[in-house]
Design an enzyme around this catalytic site. Sequence first.
Site, PDB file in Angstrom:
ATOM      1  N   ASP A 188     114.404  59.647  47.259  1.00 17.77           N
ATOM      2  CA  ASP A 188     115.252  58.468  47.229  1.00 17.77           C
ATOM      3  C   ASP A 188     116.416  58.710  48.184  1.00 17.77           C
ATOM      4  OD1 ASP A 188     116.291  55.996  46.113  1.00 17.77           O
ATOM      5  OD2 ASP A 188     115.277  56.556  44.253  1.00 17.77           O
ATOM      6  N   ASP A 294     117.394  53.132  49.032  1.00 22.80           N
ATOM      7  CA  ASP A 294     118.115  52.429  47.976  1.00 22.80           C
ATOM      8  C   ASP A 294     118.937  51.257  48.530  1.00 22.80           C
ATOM      9  OD1 ASP A 294     118.986  52.690  45.059  1.00 22.80           O
ATOM     10  OD2 ASP A 294     120.940  52.775  46.049  1.00 22.80           O
ATOM     11  N   GLU A 379     114.139  49.417  49.159  1.00 19.44           N
ATOM     12  CA  GLU A 379     114.510  48.668  47.954  1.00 19.44           C
ATOM     13  C   GLU A 379     115.431  47.560  48.438  1.00 19.44           C
ATOM     14  OE1 GLU A 379     116.785  48.498  43.747  1.00 19.44           O
ATOM     15  OE2 GLU A 379     117.661  49.412  45.517  1.00 19.44           O
ATOM     16  N   HIS A 450     112.887  52.053  37.085  1.00 15.61           N
ATOM     17  CA  HIS A 450     113.983  52.605  36.273  1.00 15.61           C
ATOM     18  C   HIS A 450     115.135  51.621  36.108  1.00 15.61           C
ATOM     19  CE1 HIS A 450     115.222  52.938  40.358  1.00 15.61           C
ATOM     20  NE2 HIS A 450     116.432  53.296  39.991  1.00 15.61           N
ATOM     21  N   ASP A 451     115.049  50.466  36.721  1.00 18.19           N
ATOM     22  CA  ASP A 451     116.137  49.492  36.645  1.00 18.19           C
ATOM     23  C   ASP A 451     115.792  48.290  35.774  1.00 18.19           C
ATOM     24  OD1 ASP A 451     117.812  50.911  38.345  1.00 18.19           O
ATOM     25  OD2 ASP A 451     117.020  49.940  40.138  1.00 18.19           O
TER      26      ASP A 451
HETATM   27  C1  GLC Z   1     119.390  50.697  43.165  1.00 18.60           C
HETATM   28  C2  GLC Z   1     118.919  51.704  42.158  1.00 18.60           C
HETATM   29  C3  GLC Z   1     119.766  51.620  40.942  1.00 18.60           C
HETATM   30  C4  GLC Z   1     121.200  51.940  41.348  1.00 18.60           C
HETATM   31  C5  GLC Z   1     121.672  51.063  42.484  1.00 18.60           C
HETATM   32  C6  GLC Z   1     122.892  51.628  43.143  1.00 18.60           C
HETATM   33  O1  GLC Z   1     119.241  49.401  42.724  1.00 18.60           O
HETATM   34  O2  GLC Z   1     117.563  51.520  41.894  1.00 18.60           O
HETATM   35  O3  GLC Z   1     119.332  52.471  39.927  1.00 18.60           O
HETATM   36  O4  GLC Z   1     122.045  51.781  40.252  1.00 18.60           O
HETATM   37  O5  GLC Z   1     120.715  50.956  43.507  1.00 18.60           O
HETATM   38  O6  GLC Z   1     122.586  52.785  43.856  1.00 18.60           O
END
Ligand code: GLC
Length: 680
Positions: A188, A294, A379, A450-451
């Site tokens: 990540d 991310d 992402e 995980h979100d």
């Molecule tokens: C992404 C991650 C999340 C995190 C956010 C800030 O959305 O998946 O878990 O809190 O970014 O880094």
Amino acid sequence: MTHVEARTRLKEIYGHPVGRDAIDKVLLQLGRSSRWVRNPVVANLRLDTVARLARPVLGEAFAQSLVTVLADHGPDDDPTPDPAPSGHGAAQPPWWRRAVFYQVYPRSFADSDGDGIGDLRGVTSRLDHLADLGVDCVWLSPIFDSPNEDMGYDVRDYRAIMAEMGTLADLDALIAGAHERGMRIILDLVVNHTSAEHPWFRAAIADPDGPYGDYYHLRPGAPGEDGSGPPPNNWASFFGGSAWRWIPQAQRWALHLFAPGQMDLNWDNPRVRAEVAEIVRWWRARGVDGFRLDVINYISKRGGLPDGNEAIGALMGFPGIEHYFFGPRLHSYLRELRTAGFTRSPGEPAPPSTVRTRRPDGTLGDPAPPDPVAIMVGETPGVGVEMSRLLSGSRRGELDLVFNFDVLEGPGKVRWDDYRYDLSYLKRFYLGYLARVGPDDALALFFDNHDNPRMLSKVLGARAGDPVLRTALAKALATIQLTLPGTPFLFQGQEIAAVDQDFTSVADLRDVESLNRFAELRAEGSTEADALARILPGARDHARVPMRWEPGPSTGFSTGTPWQAGREDSTGFTVAEQAADPGSVLNFHRDLIGLRRAEPALTDGGFRALASRSRTYFGWLRTAPGSGSDWLIEVNLTDRTIRRPRALPRAQVVLGSTGMERSATMAPYECVISRVSPGP
Ligand code: GLC
Ligand code: MG
């Protein structure tokens, strides 16, 4: 379209990729169909008329915001495409087109040393589980050194492993172990922001006018009591409150779109971009096969950081997003990073190991040559279909795959809403998406991460406690995810039908987002019980509990006390139990992934929807690219028995959730994968 103004007609806006995404998003959020925009009368309206008509909802400044954002993107800024930037367009599709990805949340996967925190040796000890499942690429959520305000999404050192997760040597062993078993490994890359404890940020606030001051978005305050004055703009943090934090020591405001300890980097500074590329090269040299990036679509912020439009803020929940969801220089920064960080340079030494190839029958071959370009998975929260295509089109040289999050909630819903997700929307979403993508486009297929709470629970609600429905739906979702065109990303636990947790107290929760939200609700006067009830439908904690390897209180995760305990303890839904049950969700995943590997039509084949208007039946064909057979895939999207549509092709069941027969009806959530019989 280079010039957008108030007299522009709605259809022209809708013909622009970002305009279309923005309008679709607004309509989705309002729970309306986008068919409305295609109505000729509406389509011919001028933007200023639309703005006037929509004033009660959107206000007039909305049109202006749209105009500004549109001007940054679209066909006009197409790069001169490299004919085959990453070997695409060659006879072989890139490896990840056929791959099955699996996301590990290392903190909750397996704990090797009994401290209650999952670690790298734990992951290594479970690699066989992943290889047996048929995984091609493992994505590890953050493992870099971090104060863990947001569980590793706040990096303090990009070249060190978090102490509780192990050492660099442990990671080297994990990489080698994955490669040896035929699996690539990606990490990540969290570079929209760093931890406030990162040396760059420390240096920046120690001397805001020095070389690191420009690594972040620091702004002076206004004269006043403490010199801070109001925050520089109205942007909101995703984790509550303003996106600005006053740093008295530096007499500066610092931007944080997430937690107060996650400081946004200034990507307009070429030194920041060079640092990121260097981090990527450093990890590639250790054998890492790529990264999941991310919130990567947030890196470019509109110059001057202007206030966000209030109407957009109200509609989407966070003022300011139109200035960074797809910022003005996003495309060029991604292209630069791809070249400078992810692409192998001539003469670059080979990494210590590369992945062993896998044959269609699943057996392992020799190590593959290093990939010319390491994979970039973006992402990208908030992007629509058109922006997804701009970011991931194979000729654009930006990302390889992106996540489009619109599939995760029903129309008009947000994650915190307590409702039952209707799978007919999922069907509509994918049919709409697939109808708009071409051979250069790629999409990532995912339901859990995980979100988010678990998709099984979103659909079933309290009925997720029924083992029969739970099993049937888990297989149905697996079928959709593993046989639609696209690259599937499984999240740990999906293969054993993981569901949400019955958390009973805020003491069960660990996530900064949940805890902040809880505190806000309490401050607004909610009782504890009320505040908890309003958080649980959306809490990220559901997906972050320890993996259930074995029955029993420790679930085989740890010999110690887990950092976060799970509360779901149903019989039959652990890896050990499911491995022993031929009809389990786990074995269904294995069989289906094996079939997918053996039958190219299921990955590379054409796609044709059947009975596309049905809200209950989801059926489609994958047609063979060569002389092989076609496949018929069918899913009952409901918890009721339904009738199959008439006039389906004759087909022989190869894998199904209930048996090897196809009849006139389908059982609740039944799924069937059949080989189409040759001949008329
Ligand atoms: C992404 C991650 C999340 C995190 C956010 C800030 O959305 O998946 O878990 O809190 O970014 O880094
Ligand atoms: Mg541990």
